[in-house]
Scaffold this active site. Structure first.
Site, short mmCIF file in Angstrom:
data_model
loop_
_atom_site.label_atom_id
_atom_site.label_comp_id
_atom_site.label_asym_id
_atom_site.label_seq_id
_atom_site.Cartn_x
_atom_site.Cartn_y
_atom_site.Cartn_z
N ASP A 1 0.56 -1.20 0.45
CA ASP A 1 0.09 -0.46 -0.35
C ASP A 1 0.21 1.01 0.15
O ASP A 1 0.69 2.40 0.34
CB ASP A 1 -0.78 0.21 1.17
CG ASP A 1 -1.69 -0.91 1.59
OD1 ASP A 1 -2.50 -1.39 0.30
OD2 ASP A 1 -2.68 -1.65 2.84
N LYS B 1 2.11 2.53 -5.53
CA LYS B 1 2.62 1.67 -6.24
C LYS B 1 1.82 1.77 -7.36
O LYS B 1 2.57 2.20 -8.74
CB LYS B 1 2.91 0.11 -5.78
CG LYS B 1 3.67 -0.36 -5.37
CD LYS B 1 4.30 -1.83 -4.15
CE LYS B 1 3.23 -1.76 -4.00
NZ LYS B 1 2.17 -1.98 -3.40
N GLY C 1 -3.84 -4.49 -3.88
CA GLY C 1 -4.98 -3.70 -4.80
C GLY C 1 -4.21 -1.64 -5.16
O GLY C 1 -3.50 -1.29 -3.95
N HIS C 2 -3.20 -2.04 -6.61
CA HIS C 2 -3.23 -0.72 -7.05
C HIS C 2 -4.37 -0.19 -7.31
O HIS C 2 -5.22 -0.38 -8.42
CB HIS C 2 -2.43 -1.09 -8.04
CG HIS C 2 -1.16 -2.12 -8.03
ND1 HIS C 2 -0.27 -3.20 -8.26
CD2 HIS C 2 -1.75 -3.15 -6.23
CE1 HIS C 2 0.34 -3.36 -7.39
NE2 HIS C 2 0.25 -3.38 -6.44
N GLN D 1 2.47 -5.75 -3.56
CA GLN D 1 2.71 -6.26 -1.91
C GLN D 1 4.04 -5.41 -2.09
O GLN D 1 4.65 -4.40 -2.35
CB GLN D 1 2.83 -7.69 -1.30
CG GLN D 1 1.37 -8.34 -1.48
CD GLN D 1 1.19 -8.98 -2.68
OE1 GLN D 1 1.89 -9.18 -3.23
NE2 GLN D 1 -0.53 -8.89 -3.21
P1 IMO Z 1 -0.36 -4.01 -2.59
O1 IMO Z 1 0.02 -4.61 -3.40
C1 IMO Z 1 -1.05 -4.45 1.82
C2 IMO Z 1 -1.00 -8.12 3.90
C3 IMO Z 1 -2.64 -9.13 3.77
C4 IMO Z 1 -2.07 -10.12 5.82
C5 IMO Z 1 -0.92 -10.79 5.00
C6 IMO Z 1 -0.87 -12.21 4.36
O2 IMO Z 1 -1.98 -4.04 -2.45
O3 IMO Z 1 0.20 -3.42 -1.16
P2 IMO Z 1 -2.19 -12.95 1.91
O4 IMO Z 1 -3.83 -12.63 1.48
O5 IMO Z 1 -1.26 -12.78 0.91
O6 IMO Z 1 -2.83 -14.34 2.54
O7 IMO Z 1 -1.88 -11.34 3.30
O8 IMO Z 1 -0.56 -9.80 3.69
N1 IMO Z 1 -1.25 -7.95 2.19
C7 IMO Z 1 -1.24 -6.74 1.95
N2 IMO Z 1 -1.32 -6.01 2.73
N3 IMO Z 1 -1.51 -4.66 0.72
C8 IMO Z 1 -1.31 -5.94 -0.44
O9 IMO Z 1 -0.19 -5.80 -1.53
C9 IMO Z 1 -0.82 -7.09 0.40
N4 IMO Z 1 -1.28 -8.13 -0.21
C10 IMO Z 1 -0.84 -9.08 1.32
O10 IMO Z 1 -3.46 -8.12 5.14
O11 IMO Z 1 -1.59 -9.38 6.32
MG MG Z 2 -3.10 -3.20 -0.64
#
Ligand code: IMO
Ligand code: MG
Length: 424
Positions: free
Chosen positions: A12, A15, A39-40, A222
């Site tokens: 988050d 990106k 979530g982009h 992530q």
């Molecule tokens: P972007 O690309 C923020 C976090 C989840 C959880 C952990 C594991 O938008 O930055 P999962 O569903 O992968 O098994 O969850 O990782 N998580 C993220 N937090 N942004 C994301 O993606 C995330 N993708 C997974 O909240 O703590």
């Molecule tokens: Mg996210």
């Protein structure tokens, strides 16, 4: 030039916005890991697009977008994003390429993800979208790939095998009724037919593009501290979020990567569970969450908030070979009297300058802060670097010095042109 872009906190970081800007300068944009847990967000005019699987560069009509072999694909989510784009008048034909080697998220992955979480003493806070179980099947060598849903015989074989095992686990361990073969088989064969014209050998396409001197942007999802190896395990996601993941997840060799850019928020946020050394106390976190609109783009969950952690991000610079950083949401820090940056961790009598791997230590360390003067909140957004308040400039310089990386972009708002390039 081939650029890898990674988030250097817990996801988050913003990106999507930087990818959208950099996409203008490249020919190909590629997702290489993760799935629809990402979530982009990209804002174009009044319209906000949130992509979970689709490379954010898809909004640029002349670019080729690939979903690499390292991504796990939930076909229902991908289909919805494809339809959304078509309905907005954005054509994806001949522009979207999906790796035949990418693994597919099945209904039992989603359910297992959610049920496993209920059994854990220390919950991960997973998005429940089936990411972990799908990667687990990939590594266990029983996963189903895009290539497999194109072939009725292969899909039938693999699905039967999987259901035999999964249904037993679901019934015996989780008291879930399990899944019937036929509806899943039909649904996934249909997906296969829908996606067939988009599925290809993306490693071949990308390497041919590199030979033709085309430019590629590798879009990380992530953040580094959610990486399966280097993150705050087990409170992580199940893929390699580092720049190295870009090679594994696309079939492009490390020698072909020219530059790695890191994206960080001017403060820190985290969704889900796990250690967070610089986390704010409840009241201040609540204030910051509202000020920065810190709610998850994927699950809508409130994000935890804290000060910038230079120890963590410096480690991310090292792990990824980052030479340039984009600092996001600096506008949100406007109006504070003092701003803190964590430079080290204290644990009993020890001072840590490296990220500790012992979860117990990490959960009980005390951050050591440098405090700097804040700057007033202003309605006039800076248009270039010289417009920033001197204290904001001092803050940015401090971050750059602590991270030993050049800050090349600064974001002061969500719109496309709220981004300042440091050579202006
Ligand atoms: P972007 O690309 C923020 C976090 C989840 C959880 C952990 C594991 O938008 O930055 P999962 O569903 O992968 O098994 O969850 O990782 N998580 C993220 N937090 N942004 C994301 O993606 C995330 N993708 C997974 O909240 O703590
Ligand atoms: Mg996210």
């Amino acid at each position: 030039m081939n650029i890898v872009l990674v988030g250097i906190q817990w996801g988050d970081e913003g990106k999507g916005k930087i990818i959208d800007i950099l996409s203008r300068k490249v020919d190909y944009i590629v997702r290489y890991q993760g799935g629809n847990n990402a979530g982009h967000t990209v804002v174009v005019g009044n319209k906000e697009y949130i992509f979970h699987l689709m490379p954010s560069g898809i909004l640029h009509k002349d670019k080729i977008c690939c979903i690499g072999n390292g991504v796990v694909i939930d076909p229902a989510v991908l289909l919805k994003e494809m339809e959304g784009l078509i309905n907005s008048g954005i054509s994806i034909d001949n522009r979207l390429k999906i790796s035949s080697l990418a693994h597919v998220i099945m209904p039992y992955h989603r359910i297992l993800d959610q049920l496993r979480e209920t059994k854990r003493k220390h919950k991960i806070g997973t998005t429940g979208s089936g990411i972990g179980p799908c990667y687990a099947d990939k590594i266990s060598r029983c996963g189903i790939r895009m290539a497999d849903i194109l072939s009725p015989e292969v899909l039938a074989d693999k699905l039967k095998d999987n259901l035999k095992e999964k249904n037993e686990i679901l019934r015996k361990v989780y008291k879930h009724k399990g899944f019937d073969f036929k509806p899943i088989y039909r649904e996934y064969l249909d997906y296969g037919k829908t996606f067939a014209s988009f599925v290809s050998n993306t490693a071949f396409i990308l390497n041919r593009a590199i030979d033709a001197k085309k430019d590629i942007l590798f879009e990380g999802a992530q953040g580094i501290f959610l990486d399966i190896d280097f993150g705050t395990y087990p409170f992580v996601t199940s893929s390699s979020t580092t720049s190295g993941g870009a090679c594994i997840g696309t079939g492009v060799s490390p020698v072909k990567i020219d530059k790695v850019i890191g994206v960080a928020k001017a403060y820190t946020t985290r969704v889900g569970e796990g250690p967070f050394p610089t986390e704010f106390s409840l009241g201040f976190a609540d204030f910051m969450r509202k000020k920065g609109n810190e709610f998850g783009a994927t699950t809508g969950r409130p994000r935890r908030c804290g000060w910038f952690d230079a120890l963590m991000t410096r480690e991310a610079v090292m792990l990824n070979g980052i030479s340039e950083i984009a600092i996001m949401k600096i506008d949100i820090l406007g109006g504070f009297k003092k701003i803190k940056v964590c430079t080290a961790y204290r644990y009993k009598s020890s001072l840590f300058k490296e990220f500790p791997h012992d979860l117990k230590v990490l959960s009980s360390i005390k951050p050591v802060y440098k405090e700097v003067q804040g700057w007033p909140e202003t309605l006039n957004k800076p248009k270039c670097y010289k417009d920033f308040h001197p204290n904001a400039k001092a803050y940015l310089k401090m971050l750059s010095d602590l991270l030993k990386a050049k800050i090349s972009m600064i974001s002061v708002g969500s719109a496309r042109d709220d981004t300042i390039f440091l050579d202006c």
